[in-house]
Structures are given as structure tokens and as C-alpha cells.
Design an enzyme around this catalytic site. Structure first.
Site, PDB file in Angstrom:
ATOM      1  N   TYR A  45      -0.695   8.735  -2.917  1.00 18.05           N
ATOM      2  CA  TYR A  45      -0.647   8.389  -4.222  1.00 18.05           C
ATOM      3  C   TYR A  45      -1.736   9.037  -5.166  1.00 18.05           C
ATOM      4  CZ  TYR A  45       2.924   4.575  -3.938  1.00 18.05           C
ATOM      5  OH  TYR A  45       4.046   4.102  -3.695  1.00 18.05           O
TER       6      TYR A  45
ATOM      7  N   ASP B 181       0.997  -1.209  -0.014  1.00 17.77           N
ATOM      8  CA  ASP B 181      -0.022   0.113  -0.077  1.00 17.77           C
ATOM      9  C   ASP B 181       0.842   1.306  -0.126  1.00 17.77           C
ATOM     10  OD1 ASP B 181      -2.424   1.528   0.227  1.00 17.77           O
ATOM     11  OD2 ASP B 181      -2.176   1.825   2.298  1.00 17.77           O
ATOM     12  N   SER B 182       0.503   2.312  -0.310  1.00 20.96           N
ATOM     13  CA  SER B 182       1.062   3.640  -0.184  1.00 20.96           C
ATOM     14  C   SER B 182       1.325   4.020   1.060  1.00 20.96           C
ATOM     15  CB  SER B 182       0.351   4.673  -0.980  1.00 20.96           C
ATOM     16  OG  SER B 182      -0.760   4.890  -0.305  1.00 20.96           O
TER      17      SER B 182
ATOM     18  N   GLU C  37      -5.612   9.786   8.562  1.00 20.07           N
ATOM     19  CA  GLU C  37      -4.322   9.776   9.097  1.00 20.07           C
ATOM     20  C   GLU C  37      -4.113  10.525  10.345  1.00 20.07           C
ATOM     21  OE1 GLU C  37      -0.927   9.057   7.103  1.00 20.07           O
ATOM     22  OE2 GLU C  37      -2.464   7.760   6.231  1.00 20.07           O
TER      23      GLU C  37
ATOM     24  N   CYS D 106      -3.715  -1.089  -2.322  1.00 21.72           N
ATOM     25  CA  CYS D 106      -3.853   0.115  -2.362  1.00 21.72           C
ATOM     26  C   CYS D 106      -4.804   0.435  -3.791  1.00 21.72           C
ATOM     27  CB  CYS D 106      -2.355   0.808  -2.839  1.00 21.72           C
ATOM     28  SG  CYS D 106      -2.750   2.745  -3.169  1.00 21.72           S
TER      29      CYS D 106
ATOM     30  N   CYS E 260     -11.119   3.102  -1.370  1.00 23.26           N
ATOM     31  CA  CYS E 260      -9.893   3.365  -0.692  1.00 23.26           C
ATOM     32  C   CYS E 260      -9.557   2.890   0.567  1.00 23.26           C
ATOM     33  CB  CYS E 260      -9.909   5.194  -0.620  1.00 23.26           C
ATOM     34  SG  CYS E 260      -8.553   5.794   0.319  1.00 23.26           S
TER      35      CYS E 260
ATOM     36  N   HIS F  74      -8.338   3.751   3.173  1.00 24.61           N
ATOM     37  CA  HIS F  74      -8.562   4.549   4.528  1.00 24.61           C
ATOM     38  C   HIS F  74     -10.207   4.386   4.867  1.00 24.61           C
ATOM     39  CE1 HIS F  74      -4.456   5.725   3.897  1.00 24.61           C
ATOM     40  NE2 HIS F  74      -4.497   6.440   4.980  1.00 24.61           N
TER      41      HIS F  74
HETATM   42  N1  DGL Z   1      -3.989   3.695  -0.219  1.00 20.64           N
HETATM   43  C1  DGL Z   1      -4.604   4.876  -1.043  1.00 20.64           C
HETATM   44  C2  DGL Z   1      -5.790   4.039  -1.758  1.00 20.64           C
HETATM   45  O1  DGL Z   1      -6.478   3.114  -1.368  1.00 20.64           O
HETATM   46  C3  DGL Z   1      -5.166   5.821  -0.220  1.00 20.64           C
HETATM   47  C4  DGL Z   1      -3.942   6.798   0.099  1.00 20.64           C
HETATM   48  C5  DGL Z   1      -3.091   7.443  -1.029  1.00 20.64           C
HETATM   49  O2  DGL Z   1      -3.704   8.476  -1.352  1.00 20.64           O
HETATM   50  O3  DGL Z   1      -2.005   7.109  -1.030  1.00 20.64           O
HETATM   51  O4  DGL Z   1      -6.443   4.730  -2.718  1.00 20.64           O
END
Ligand code: DGL
Length: 263
Positions: free
Chosen positions: A39, A7-8, A147, A70, A185, A187
Site C-alpha cells: 500500500y 493490514d496490507s 518480506e 497498517c 510501519c 514491518h
Molecule cells: N502495512 C504497511 C504499513 O504499515 C507496510 C506494507 C505496505 O506498504 O503495504 O505502512
């Protein structure tokens, strides 16, 4: 079997938590590219470059199967990742669309995600391939709020209320009779109950469970034989990763290692 989860940042630990429930016998190596997060606001070329270097790192660490937790990387870089590594790769867009198909009675779904994911229309395409109509909405303020740990904060609840009411208005304007909302997403599962409270008539689903179940089905007996290894890497502050990540994973993370993947 060693499974690599990418993941990012820490959000993909919601997918890792589901994997630990559905595929507990595997070994795991997780990479959060926290130095280059988010990302979701970046271009496709940048996302692909970051995601490919991250996937290569996990393959070099011995991952035999990669889960791209991600959504943004899955939407914009899945083909680039598949071209870059020799191991099977699973993204979360297809599994999210499968979950929408399984739950929607009306065949109309709503999707909330990052800007980049929405602009790629990956969810709309994956849903259309399954006979579902999907309306996507970018909710860029939600990642930083999560976050920050502002899960029940009045600001977050108000931001959510505004995003969701705009989405519902747009759905009505487009004659959609949506009964399902996909959390597109990593989060957003942390805001799941707040989202569900705001739209009680819709079924809120995330791809974490569906992804973990698909991994379990794909690997079958091959998933076992591990030594219970759980290794966590981050490209920025390991302390922050441990602190925040424990909330996403739902359990304490003991050790996190710092890795430098370049710029
Ligand atoms: N992991 C990203 C997603 O699921 C969210 C966080 C980011 O923008 O890096 O799209």
C-alpha cells in the site's frame, strides 16, 4: 467480542501478537490484503478503496471492533473506513504518537514509515497535536527486505545505516534534539534490534504494544467471552502468508483462508 485486525499483508501480525498478549480473551479475525500489497507506494484514492473493501469484509465476518494495524491505511484511509463500517475503528497513528509522547523527554521525535505515510504527514500532525515535533523519513526499501526475510543480511544493515544516518543529519540540520524513534510501519518491528544497534542513544518504539493496550482499555470486560477463535484470511498465496506470517506473529499459523476482494 470478535476483533478484526487489518493490514496490507503479514506485517500487522506484529500488532496481532501484542493484542493476543493484552486482550487474550477476544476472538480474532485477521485479513492480510497480500494481493494488493504494498500500500505504501500507492495513491490515497487507491489505498482508501483497498482499505474500505478490506474493512467491510472483516465487518461482514462479524468483527465488532476493527484495528487498522497498517500504518499506511491508518494514515490515509481511517476516515473512509470509519464512514464505511458501523463498528468502532482504531488506527495505529494516534497510538504511535501517544507512545512517542509517553517516552520522549525532549519533545522531539523521529518517525520512519512508508512513502505514502510520510507524504500524508499523519504522524507529524498527530505529534504536533500532542506538543511534539516530529521529523518523518520514508524508508521504502525496508518492506521488501523484511518480506524477503533478510533481517540480518548485510544489505539490509547497510540500507538501514544509510536511511538512519540521513535522518539524523536532517534532524541536526533542523535543530531537532530527538530522543525517540517511532517505527511507523508494520514491518519495522522485525528490524527493531538492528535499528536500536544503529542508533543506541535513541529510544525505539513501535505502536503495536500501545495499540493493544488502548484496545484493552477501550473494551475492558467486553473483550472476553470469546471461544479462542483465530481466523486468518489472505487475498493471495495462503502458503506464503503462513510461512512469512508465522515469523511476524511469533508462533505457527495453522490455517489461512483465501479471499477474493476484487481488484
Ligand atoms: N502495512 C504497511 C504499513 O504499515 C507496510 C506494507 C505496505 O506498504 O503495504 O505502512
Amino acid at each position: 467480542m470478535k476483533i478484526g485486525v487489518f493490514d496490507s499483508g503479514v506485517g500487522g501480525l506484529t500488532v496481532m501478537a501484542a493484542l493476543l498478549r493484552h486482550v487474550p480473551a477476544a476472538d480474532y479475525v485477521y485479513l492480510g490484503d497480500t494481493a494488493r500489497l504494498p500500500y505504501g507506494s500507492k495513491s490515497q484514492a487507491t489505498i482508501a478503496r483497498y482499505a474500505v473493501s478490506s474493512a467491510r469484509f472483516l465487518a461482514e465476518e462479524g468483527a465488532e471492533f476493527l484495528v487498522i494495524a497498517c500504518n499506511t491505511a491508518s494514515a490515509l484511509a481511517l476516515d473512509a473506513i470509519k464512514d464505511a463500517v458501523r463498528v468502532p475503528v482504531l488506527g495505529v497513528i494516534e497510538t504511535g504518537a501517544n507512545a512517542a509522547l509517553a517516552h520522549s523527554q525532549t519533545q522531539d521525535a523521529l518517525v520512519i514509515a512508508t512513502d505514502a505515510t510520510v507524504q500524508s504527514h499523519a504522524y507529524e500532525r498527530a505529534c504536533a497535536e500532542r506538543g511534539l515535533r516530529a521529523l518523518e523519513k520514508a524508508c521504502p526499501l525496508l518492506v521488501p527486505l523484511v518480506e524477503e526475510g533478510w533481517i540480518e543480511h548485510p544489505v539490509t544493515l547497510e540500507v538501514l545505516r544509510i536511511y538512519l544516518s540521513e535522518l539524523m543529519d536532517e534532524a541536526v540540520a533542523k535543530n531537532l534534539n530527538a530522543d525517540t524513534l517511532v517505527l511507523g510501519c508494520t514491518h519495522y518491528p522485525l528490524l527493531r534490534s538492528q535499528i536500536q544497534r544503529a542508533i543506541p542513544d535513541l529510544r525505539v518504539i513501535d505502536s503495536a504494544e500501545a495499540t493493544a493496550m488502548q484496545v484493552a482499555a477501550a473494551l475492558g470486560d467486553r473483550a472476553g467471552g470469546g471461544a479462542g477463535l483465530r481466523r486468518f484470511y489472505a487475498t493471495d498465496s495462503v502458503d506464503k502468508f503462513r510461512r512469512l506470517g508465522s515469523r511476524f506473529l511469533g508462533e505457527e499459523i495453522a490455517g489461512v483462508e483465501l479471499v477474493d476482494l476484487g481488484g
